[in-house]
Design an enzyme around this catalytic site. Sequence first.
Site: not given
Ligand code: PBG
Length: 334
Positions: A203, A256
């Site tokens: 991520k 991601k």
């Molecule tokens: C963290 C989380 C995030 C997303 C999914 N889980 C945000 C982040 O890391 O700030 C982002 C998903 C998206 O942008 O659609 N709980």
Amino acid sequence: MNTVETNVASFPVARLRRLRMTETLRGMVRETHLSPDDLIYPLFVVPGSNVKKEVSSMPGVYQMSVDQIVRECADVHALGIPAVIFFGIPEEKDEVGSGAYDTHGVVQEALRAVKKEVPDLFLITDVCLCEYTSHGHCGIVRGNEIVNDESVELLAREALSHAEAGADMVAPSDMFDGRVGAIRRALDEHDFRNIPIMSYAAKYASGFYGPFREAAESTPKFGDRRSHQMDPANSDEAIREVAQDIAEGADIVMVKPALPYLDVLYRVKQQFGMPTAAYNVSGEYAMVKAAARLGWIDEERVMMEMLTGIKRAGADLILTYFAKAAAGLLRRKR
Ligand code: PBG
């Protein structure tokens, strides 16, 4: 790759356009098929009842109270989408994200209600603290540091509490070290050996999460997430992240965001051959919506092209805010 090149006859014997002349034939030789089965729909749960509030930067996406979530889940299931993933926005936030592991937290209540009303829908939960902490960070903050090991203990507690409330799978999205192992141990110790973990394994610290942070009310009050999420410039490191999560017990690994990281997705699928998910994130959705509103692109066409591209690159599963629209379109085409 080589075999493909050497087997191709040359022009004019070979005419690659021959197989593109009709839609029937194009359909017969199509390599990638998107199906509603590939899709996971994200949902944002808020306290209260009868709440359905659109997220301004994500047209068509709503924060919903449990009663509305149940209705939405029935629709999602009817469209043939097998799974949803829940994000929770608690009534109150605090320094340690208590709402995340509260037996009566919003996600826990949603799990119980949806399990009862839509029993065949597969329920996944996002496991992170950022939606639940007053500072908006994914873990415990001491001074300037977002601390790892203490946060991991809380994440394991959160995952366990989701499993107890009826989650079918948990998905840690924090990117702390060792959290998959800690969650696996906590689940196993409490007889949840058959609850799989889908880890947000690679991520990235991405600007594409902007609209999500409005939806989840999780923008950090200070600093950013670069001390735990990955540097967008790296892909060897993604391989190490994924390898580590698999070693700790991840059943499904995720990359991601999706579109700017299709090379990473491809590498991960090729190297590990694991069930692989890709998260088509909020900013990717918002860009398409915005451009379509301005009449600059054809929304449905671009949506299907994006999702097909993500699948072609190696995703078995796609988390996407387009899930309902895409599933609807795929049904009509059948
Ligand atoms: C963290 C989380 C995030 C997303 C999914 N889980 C945000 C982040 O890391 O700030 C982002 C998903 C998206 O942008 O659609 N709980």
